[in-house]
Structure formats: C-alpha cells, structure tokens
Design a protein around this motif. Structure first.
Motif, PDB file in Angstrom:
ATOM      1  N   GLU A 129    -121.429 -16.971  -6.738  1.00 49.04           N
ATOM      2  CA  GLU A 129    -121.512 -16.291  -7.739  1.00 49.04           C
ATOM      3  C   GLU A 129    -123.191 -15.828  -7.720  1.00 49.04           C
ATOM      4  OE1 GLU A 129    -120.917 -19.156 -10.923  1.00 49.04           O
ATOM      5  OE2 GLU A 129    -118.489 -19.071 -10.664  1.00 49.04           O
ATOM      6  N   GLU A 130    -123.791 -15.742  -6.897  1.00 46.46           N
ATOM      7  CA  GLU A 130    -125.067 -15.584  -6.589  1.00 46.46           C
ATOM      8  C   GLU A 130    -125.909 -15.971  -7.868  1.00 46.46           C
ATOM      9  OE1 GLU A 130    -125.747 -11.483  -4.904  1.00 46.46           O
ATOM     10  OE2 GLU A 130    -123.863 -11.999  -3.528  1.00 46.46           O
ATOM     11  N   THR A 131    -125.748 -16.986  -8.432  1.00 48.07           N
ATOM     12  CA  THR A 131    -126.491 -17.672  -9.515  1.00 48.07           C
ATOM     13  C   THR A 131    -127.991 -17.662  -9.127  1.00 48.07           C
ATOM     14  OG1 THR A 131    -124.575 -18.628 -10.138  1.00 48.07           O
ATOM     15  CG2 THR A 131    -126.843 -19.017 -11.240  1.00 48.07           C
ATOM     16  N   ARG A 132    -128.813 -17.044  -9.798  1.00 49.37           N
ATOM     17  CA  ARG A 132    -130.412 -17.443  -9.614  1.00 49.37           C
ATOM     18  C   ARG A 132    -130.911 -18.497 -10.902  1.00 49.37           C
ATOM     19  NH1 ARG A 132    -129.118 -12.909  -6.978  1.00 49.37           N
ATOM     20  NH2 ARG A 132    -130.282 -12.482  -5.117  1.00 49.37           N
ATOM     21  N   ASP A 133    -130.896 -19.579 -10.359  1.00 50.65           N
ATOM     22  CA  ASP A 133    -131.255 -20.552 -11.573  1.00 50.65           C
ATOM     23  C   ASP A 133    -131.813 -21.623 -10.958  1.00 50.65           C
ATOM     24  OD1 ASP A 133    -131.557 -22.128 -13.780  1.00 50.65           O
ATOM     25  OD2 ASP A 133    -129.638 -21.828 -14.658  1.00 50.65           O
ATOM     26  N   PRO A 134    -133.126 -22.007 -10.477  1.00 51.63           N
ATOM     27  CA  PRO A 134    -133.434 -22.947 -10.131  1.00 51.63           C
ATOM     28  C   PRO A 134    -133.180 -24.224 -10.604  1.00 51.63           C
ATOM     29  CG  PRO A 134    -135.106 -21.333  -9.700  1.00 51.63           C
ATOM     30  CD  PRO A 134    -134.120 -20.862 -10.596  1.00 51.63           C
ATOM     31  N   ALA A 135    -133.205 -24.440 -11.878  1.00 51.42           N
ATOM     32  CA  ALA A 135    -132.969 -25.615 -12.796  1.00 51.42           C
ATOM     33  C   ALA A 135    -131.703 -26.029 -12.457  1.00 51.42           C
ATOM     34  CB  ALA A 135    -133.285 -25.535 -14.198  1.00 51.42           C
ATOM     35  N   ALA A 136    -130.570 -25.071 -12.621  1.00 53.62           N
ATOM     36  CA  ALA A 136    -129.290 -25.418 -12.454  1.00 53.62           C
ATOM     37  C   ALA A 136    -129.008 -25.760 -11.050  1.00 53.62           C
ATOM     38  CB  ALA A 136    -128.316 -24.381 -12.844  1.00 53.62           C
ATOM     39  N   TRP A 137    -129.711 -25.498 -10.224  1.00 54.80           N
ATOM     40  CA  TRP A 137    -129.406 -25.549  -8.796  1.00 54.80           C
ATOM     41  C   TRP A 137    -129.792 -27.227  -8.470  1.00 54.80           C
ATOM     42  CZ3 TRP A 137    -126.774 -24.819  -4.725  1.00 54.80           C
ATOM     43  CH2 TRP A 137    -127.140 -25.517  -3.499  1.00 54.80           C
ATOM     44  N   GLN A 138    -131.130 -27.528  -9.163  1.00 55.41           N
ATOM     45  CA  GLN A 138    -131.807 -28.666  -9.228  1.00 55.41           C
ATOM     46  C   GLN A 138    -130.948 -29.704  -9.552  1.00 55.41           C
ATOM     47  OE1 GLN A 138    -133.997 -30.086  -7.414  1.00 55.41           O
ATOM     48  NE2 GLN A 138    -134.426 -28.243  -6.521  1.00 55.41           N
ATOM     49  N   ALA A 139    -129.898 -29.693 -10.728  1.00 55.07           N
ATOM     50  CA  ALA A 139    -129.101 -30.500 -11.353  1.00 55.07           C
ATOM     51  C   ALA A 139    -127.961 -30.597 -10.474  1.00 55.07           C
ATOM     52  CB  ALA A 139    -128.522 -29.941 -12.667  1.00 55.07           C
ATOM     53  N   LEU A 140    -127.448 -29.527  -9.742  1.00 53.87           N
ATOM     54  CA  LEU A 140    -126.329 -29.568  -8.725  1.00 53.87           C
ATOM     55  C   LEU A 140    -126.770 -30.577  -7.549  1.00 53.87           C
ATOM     56  CD1 LEU A 140    -124.877 -26.174  -8.611  1.00 53.87           C
ATOM     57  CD2 LEU A 140    -123.807 -28.065  -9.282  1.00 53.87           C
ATOM     58  N   LEU A 141    -127.956 -30.319  -7.013  1.00 56.15           N
ATOM     59  CA  LEU A 141    -128.701 -31.107  -5.926  1.00 56.15           C
ATOM     60  C   LEU A 141    -128.593 -32.661  -6.338  1.00 56.15           C
ATOM     61  CD1 LEU A 141    -131.688 -29.107  -4.274  1.00 56.15           C
ATOM     62  CD2 LEU A 141    -129.297 -29.482  -3.458  1.00 56.15           C
ATOM     63  N   GLU A 142    -128.964 -32.926  -7.519  1.00 56.69           N
ATOM     64  CA  GLU A 142    -129.093 -34.284  -7.897  1.00 56.69           C
ATOM     65  C   GLU A 142    -127.566 -34.815  -7.886  1.00 56.69           C
ATOM     66  OE1 GLU A 142    -131.735 -36.537  -8.367  1.00 56.69           O
ATOM     67  OE2 GLU A 142    -132.794 -34.618  -7.635  1.00 56.69           O
ATOM     68  N   ARG A 143    -126.751 -34.188  -8.320  1.00 54.34           N
ATOM     69  CA  ARG A 143    -125.538 -34.638  -8.468  1.00 54.34           C
ATOM     70  C   ARG A 143    -124.961 -34.869  -6.919  1.00 54.34           C
ATOM     71  NH1 ARG A 143    -121.100 -30.926 -10.353  1.00 54.34           N
ATOM     72  NH2 ARG A 143    -119.481 -31.730  -9.106  1.00 54.34           N
ATOM     73  N   HIS A 144    -125.343 -33.853  -6.118  1.00 53.05           N
ATOM     74  CA  HIS A 144    -124.728 -33.941  -4.699  1.00 53.05           C
ATOM     75  C   HIS A 144    -125.346 -35.128  -4.222  1.00 53.05           C
ATOM     76  CE1 HIS A 144    -125.164 -33.525  -0.429  1.00 53.05           C
ATOM     77  NE2 HIS A 144    -126.407 -33.221  -0.593  1.00 53.05           N
TER      78      HIS A 144
END
Length: 178
Positions: A129-144
């Motif tokens: 979706e080419e989202t540009r949201d570092p905070a949301a990305w960090q949340a995904l990383l933590e979940r991963h």
C-alpha cells in the motif's frame, strides 16, 4: 528316569536362561530402534523448522529494505518495491512448501509459525500500500519480533532444547549521514 529328573532342574535353568537372554536382546533392540527413529525424526523436524525460519527471514529482510526505501525503516540498503518484486514473489512461492513441511512439527510450533507468517504478511501488505508511517511500521516490527520469538521458543520446547536467546540482537544506532 530318576537320572532325567535329577537333570531336569538344570535343563529348565538353561531353557529359562536362554529365553530370558532372547527377551533381553529383543527388548534392547526395540529400544535402540525406537531411539534411532526418534533421533531421525528430531533431525528432520529441526531441518524443517530451520528451513521455515530461513524462508520467512528472506521475506522479512526484503520488507526491511523496501520499508527503508519508503522512509519507514533505517535499514542501510533500501530497495525500490519494483526492484524487489521478483525476489518477493520468489520468497512467497518458497513459503508454501516450507509451511507444508511443518506438518512434521508439533501443534504448538505450527500455531506459532502461523502467527509469525501472518505478521509477515501484514508487513508485506503495509508496504504494498506504500504506506509511509514509521510509527505504524515499528508496531508491525514489534509484532513480527514477538511472533518470531514465540516460534523459536516453541521449536526449542518441541525439540527439548534449553531456552535460547530472545532472537533479538542489540545493534549500534544507525547514524544519519544524509
């Protein structure tokens, strides 16, 4: 006849000793075969678990690099999504057979593997979706990372290995040289 009766206890002792010896050998061979079979299956499960982790890690590395291109991740080697498309497709295709091979594993490992792959799929969807949201990305990383740690813990438990590291290495901070 009395000589035979005198010899009968010795003869019975020999027969009972031979039978006992035979049963001990059979039991020992069965136990050895069971141990060897369990060891072979354990080696196969370890190989399947490691292969699954390697395949998923390939997808994860690609997502880090694409996220860096979109400005979501500090990965030092950004990768344009168009340039990564072929590698992502190959990684996705190799996930299916690796996931199928997990059927050799315990129920807990299969469940933790599913949680991990769902986290990776969400990371990939976020990037498609080419989202540009570092905070949301960090949340995904933590979940991963939590899902990956859960998978590794389940693998160690299934293979009766001692507890290992938390699958997280402390890395030095990345300096911005732009």
């Amino acid at each position: 006849m009395s000589a035979f009766l005198q010899q009968l206890p010795a003869l019975l002792g020999v027969v009972i000793g031979a039978l006992g010896s035979y049963l001990a050998v059979v039991r020992s061979d069965r136990a050895r075969l069971r141990r060897e079979t369990e060891a072979r299956w354990e080696e196969r499960r370890l190989a399947v678990y490691a292969d699954y982790a390697r395949v998923l890690k390939t997808s994860v590395t690609l997502t880090y690099r694409i996220a860096a291109h979109l400005g979501n991740d500090p990965h030092p080697h950004p990768l344009d999504p168009r340039d990564a498309a072929a590698a992502q497709a190959e990684a996705a295709v190799s996930r299916d057979p690796a996931g199928e091979a997990l059927l050799l594993g315990s129920r807990l490992v299969v469940e933790k593997a599913r949680v991990w792959v769902v986290a990776v799929l969400d990371m990939e969807r976020f990037l498609r979706e080419e989202t540009r949201d570092p905070a949301a990305w960090q949340a995904l990383l933590e979940r991963h990372r939590a899902a990956r740690e859960g998978y590794y813990a389940a693998v160690r438990e299934d293979l009766a290995l001692p507890p290992g590291h938390g699958a997280r290495w402390a890395l030095p901070p990345v300096s911005d040289t732009r």
